[in-house]
Write a protein that holds these residues in place. Structure first.
Motif, PDB file in Angstrom:
ATOM      1  N   PHE A   1       0.857  -1.189   0.000  1.00 18.09           N
ATOM      2  CA  PHE A   1       0.000   0.000   0.000  1.00 18.09           C
ATOM      3  C   PHE A   1       0.886   1.230   0.000  1.00 18.09           C
ATOM      4  O   PHE A   1       1.845   1.297   0.774  1.00 18.09           O
ATOM      5  CB  PHE A   1      -0.889   0.035   1.250  1.00 18.09           C
ATOM      6  CG  PHE A   1      -1.862  -1.099   1.356  1.00 18.09           C
ATOM      7  CD1 PHE A   1      -3.117  -1.007   0.778  1.00 18.09           C
ATOM      8  CD2 PHE A   1      -1.517  -2.257   2.022  1.00 18.09           C
ATOM      9  CE1 PHE A   1      -4.014  -2.061   0.881  1.00 18.09           C
ATOM     10  CE2 PHE A   1      -2.411  -3.313   2.122  1.00 18.09           C
ATOM     11  CZ  PHE A   1      -3.660  -3.214   1.548  1.00 18.09           C
ATOM     12  N   GLU A   2       0.569   2.186  -0.855  1.00 22.30           N
ATOM     13  CA  GLU A   2       1.245   3.478  -0.831  1.00 22.30           C
ATOM     14  C   GLU A   2       0.247   4.516  -0.335  1.00 22.30           C
ATOM     15  O   GLU A   2      -0.760   4.777  -0.990  1.00 22.30           O
ATOM     16  CB  GLU A   2       1.754   3.850  -2.219  1.00 22.30           C
ATOM     17  CG  GLU A   2       2.874   2.929  -2.700  1.00 22.30           C
ATOM     18  CD  GLU A   2       3.407   3.284  -4.082  1.00 22.30           C
ATOM     19  OE1 GLU A   2       4.360   2.636  -4.538  1.00 22.30           O
ATOM     20  OE2 GLU A   2       2.842   4.220  -4.701  1.00 22.30           O
ATOM     21  N   LEU A   3       0.504   5.052   0.851  1.00 20.76           N
ATOM     22  CA  LEU A   3      -0.383   6.057   1.439  1.00 20.76           C
ATOM     23  C   LEU A   3       0.248   7.432   1.270  1.00 20.76           C
ATOM     24  O   LEU A   3       1.426   7.612   1.541  1.00 20.76           O
ATOM     25  CB  LEU A   3      -0.579   5.815   2.943  1.00 20.76           C
ATOM     26  CG  LEU A   3      -0.939   4.411   3.439  1.00 20.76           C
ATOM     27  CD1 LEU A   3      -1.146   4.436   4.947  1.00 20.76           C
ATOM     28  CD2 LEU A   3      -2.191   3.916   2.766  1.00 20.76           C
ATOM     29  N   GLU A   4      -0.548   8.396   0.828  1.00 20.48           N
ATOM     30  CA  GLU A   4      -0.086   9.783   0.836  1.00 20.48           C
ATOM     31  C   GLU A   4      -0.743  10.469   2.020  1.00 20.48           C
ATOM     32  O   GLU A   4      -1.965  10.444   2.174  1.00 20.48           O
ATOM     33  CB  GLU A   4      -0.480  10.490  -0.456  1.00 20.48           C
ATOM     34  CG  GLU A   4       0.048   9.780  -1.674  1.00 20.48           C
ATOM     35  CD  GLU A   4       0.666  10.717  -2.691  1.00 20.48           C
ATOM     36  OE1 GLU A   4       0.214  11.852  -2.794  1.00 20.48           O
ATOM     37  OE2 GLU A   4       1.619  10.279  -3.365  1.00 20.48           O
TER      38      GLU A   4
END
Lengths: 81, 81
Positions: B43-46
């Motif tokens: 998962f890539e969270l900003e």
């Protein structure tokens, strides 16, 4: 034994409904500061022998032919330290 | 804007049929040197604002409550440089 990690993510211009669903769920759970989520896959390959350029090339070919769909996905291959 | 990556993998003692299927497919495709494959999620969270310990703690809580199932999965949270 070399451990190679292949990260596969949808290309930035491709819509990611799965990531959007996760973001919506986080917002409902009270995680207000999360502005975007993208979800992808992570593969851990164990390769016989020591990590070498040849091993990395093998993993690269595996990523291109099976693990990722290069039309819509980007992938990154790296040796895990 | 801080980008935090959460890697979620099945615990080593949990059977991973998806990874085994990938390994079988690689063997059929001629990738003989691949001795094991495990598949997980990335998962890539900003997150709004700069990367801080507080942001990391937020991502850690998100991983524990939504992104991973701590009964059967391990997760790792890190800031992407």
């Amino acid at each position: 034994m070399a451990r190679v990690v292949v990260d596969v993510m949808l290309k930035p211009e491709i819509l990611d409904p799965q990531g959007q669903a996760v973001q919506g769920a986080l917002a409902r759970l009270g995680f207000a500061g999360v502005t975007a989520v993208r979800q992808g896959k992570r593969f851990e390959l164990e390769l016989a022998g020591e990590a070498s350029d040849q091993q990395l090339a093998t993993a690269e070919r595996a990523a291109q032919t099976l693990l990722a769909n290069p039309v819509i996905e980007d992938y990154r291959v790296r040796v895990e330290g």
